[in-house]
Scaffold this active site. Structure first.
Site, PDB file in Angstrom:
ATOM      1  N   MET A 190     -79.781 -70.144  16.333  1.00 24.79           N
ATOM      2  CA  MET A 190     -79.592 -71.128  15.202  1.00 24.79           C
ATOM      3  C   MET A 190     -78.582 -72.427  16.129  1.00 24.79           C
ATOM      4  O   MET A 190     -77.938 -73.142  15.143  1.00 24.79           O
ATOM      5  CB  MET A 190     -78.447 -70.260  15.158  1.00 24.79           C
ATOM      6  CG  MET A 190     -78.569 -69.111  14.665  1.00 24.79           C
ATOM      7  SD  MET A 190     -77.968 -67.603  13.981  1.00 24.79           S
ATOM      8  CE  MET A 190     -76.205 -67.283  15.664  1.00 24.79           C
TER       9      MET A 190
ATOM     10  N   ASP B  49     -82.673 -58.438   7.014  1.00 27.57           N
ATOM     11  CA  ASP B  49     -82.294 -59.489   7.106  1.00 27.57           C
ATOM     12  C   ASP B  49     -83.567 -60.433   6.617  1.00 27.57           C
ATOM     13  O   ASP B  49     -84.711 -59.558   6.714  1.00 27.57           O
ATOM     14  CB  ASP B  49     -81.598 -59.875   8.260  1.00 27.57           C
ATOM     15  CG  ASP B  49     -79.964 -59.520   8.189  1.00 27.57           C
ATOM     16  OD1 ASP B  49     -79.379 -59.473   6.681  1.00 27.57           O
ATOM     17  OD2 ASP B  49     -79.502 -59.362   9.103  1.00 27.57           O
TER      18      ASP B  49
ATOM     19  N   LYS C 164     -79.260 -63.971   5.440  1.00 22.62           N
ATOM     20  CA  LYS C 164     -78.144 -65.186   4.765  1.00 22.62           C
ATOM     21  C   LYS C 164     -78.901 -66.524   5.733  1.00 22.62           C
ATOM     22  O   LYS C 164     -80.066 -66.351   6.119  1.00 22.62           O
ATOM     23  CB  LYS C 164     -77.731 -65.314   5.445  1.00 22.62           C
ATOM     24  CG  LYS C 164     -76.094 -64.229   4.782  1.00 22.62           C
ATOM     25  CD  LYS C 164     -75.449 -64.570   5.513  1.00 22.62           C
ATOM     26  CE  LYS C 164     -73.990 -62.673   5.519  1.00 22.62           C
ATOM     27  NZ  LYS C 164     -74.638 -61.331   6.510  1.00 22.62           N
TER      28      LYS C 164
END
Length: 378
Positions: free
Chosen positions: A286, A149, A171
């Site tokens: 996030m 990732d 991502k």
């Protein structure tokens, strides 16, 4: 098997046009995919030169001078399709090699060993490679293929064996190099071919890492999955700043929140009604884009506006930056400092116990007094 059907799909009419399109405007991975240098980041940024150098095997081409970069106009969807189309031939080739090796007994188990390989979900911590577990290092060094990732730090990736293959599946907001379903199928296909597959995730794979989804999918397909935990960002970064997530008499619980929700899911900010507890520590993953709304909702539901808080960008790495402020001012201070993702946010009275808290001497003494009063009345 799942990847094979996807590869076949790309070689059929609609998908083959993607591959032909890639050939018509492709100069080299760096130029056509709009690469830029990410030397200032400890992580793998999208379309970075470092990423394409690391994954060069899957493009079957020699990368040009890493110092070059091109800025061709593109949209993220066409870049993603072109990128996958360029990778498919080498992915197919690797699958064929693995199957031949498995059928000839080349994997551990000797001749006739036809069982599938194992998949390891490995947490790599918040960025500092010294926070890796010994077990994680052992598995990383023994892998055939590693799917990694964005928030697996470059320092951690340096530990990978030179004989292993790396494939970026990260991502970022607005750009997913692979969908979650495609990641599932990659893991399944290479495990079925007998490979030892490692899925590298920042932090802990089972804390906002979608590791549970990958584990559930693979186990339902008969693939053995082993999870190697990592230090989640909340623990690693709090320790770096000297913030105890719980502290007797000050914070009796800790709650992890996500600033994102699954598409079509419940707005994560609705949790503010239950999370506005002055005796708890809140850790928001996030949450850069939603913090202004979250802070307002927390205060609306009773969390004091002067609650200590901190936002930490790229925590535990050499590029770490942090902003301390009271809750009412935190969003503005983050904006002024221009913090970027990944940024972790910690909200609660325990933040004032950090030696970096700007009002530490006064507030820390008040917290200690409150703790003493609490213990005296036990």
């Amino acid at each position: 098997m799942a990847l094979v059907s996807r590869v076949s799909g790309f070689s059929s009419c609609s998908a083959s046009s993607h591959f032909r399109k890639a050939k018509t405007f492709w100069f080299n991975p760096i130029c056509s995919l709009n690469c830029t240098s990410s030397s200032s980041s400890p992580f793998t940024e999208k379309h970075s030169i470092e990423r394409y150098q690391r994954d060069s095997w899957v493009y079957n081409t020699k990368l040009e001078d890493a110092s070059s970069s091109c800025n061709l106009p593109f949209d993220s969807n066409s870049v993603r399709e072109n990128d996958i189309a360029l990778q498919l031939p080498e992915l197919k080739k690797m699958l064929e090699v693995l199957r031949e090796k498995r059928e000839s007994g080349g994997f551990d188990g000797g001749e006739g060993s036809c069982g599938p390989g194992n998949v390891y979900l490995v947490g790599t911590g918040p960025g500092d490679p010294e926070l890796l577990t010994l077990k994680a290092v052992k598995v990383i060094r023994s892998a055939d293929l590693l799917l990694y990732d964005r928030l697996v730090s470059n320092d951690v990736l340096e530990l990978v064996s030179p004989d292993a293959r790396l494939l970026y599946v990260g991502k970022t907001a607005g750009y997913h190099s692979r969908t979650q379903e495609e990641i599932h199928e990659l893991l399944l296909s290479f495990a079925e071919a007998g490979a030892t597959v490692v899925r590298l995730k920042g932090g802990d794979p089972l804390v906002f890492g979608r590791g549970g989804e990958e584990m559930d999918f693979l186990q339902n397909q008969g693939i053995q999955v082993k999870v190697i935990p990592g230090i989640t960002a909340a623990s690693g970064i709090a320790a770096e700043l000297g913030i105890p997530l719980t502290h007797r008499g000050i914070a009796n619980s800790v709650r992890f929140l996500t600033g994102h929700s699954r598409k079509g899911g419940t707005d994560p900010l609705y949790v503010a009604a239950n999370a506005a507890d002055p005796d708890s520590t809140l850790v928001v993953y996030m949450g850069l884009s939603t913090l202004p709304s979250l802070a307002l909702k927390l205060m609306h539901h009773g969390l004091p506006s002067n609650t200590p808080a901190v936002a930490v960008e790229r925590g535990t790495t050499l590029q770490q930056r942090m902003v301390f402020a009271e809750l009412k001012d935190l969003a503005d201070e983050i904006s002024s400092a221009e913090l970027v993702s990944p940024t972790l946010i910690i909200i609660g009275k325990v933040v004032a116990l950090s030696p970096f808290w700007p009002h530490s001497s006064r507030e820390a003494s008040l917290l200690v007094e409150a703790k003493s009063a609490f213990e005296a009345h036990k």
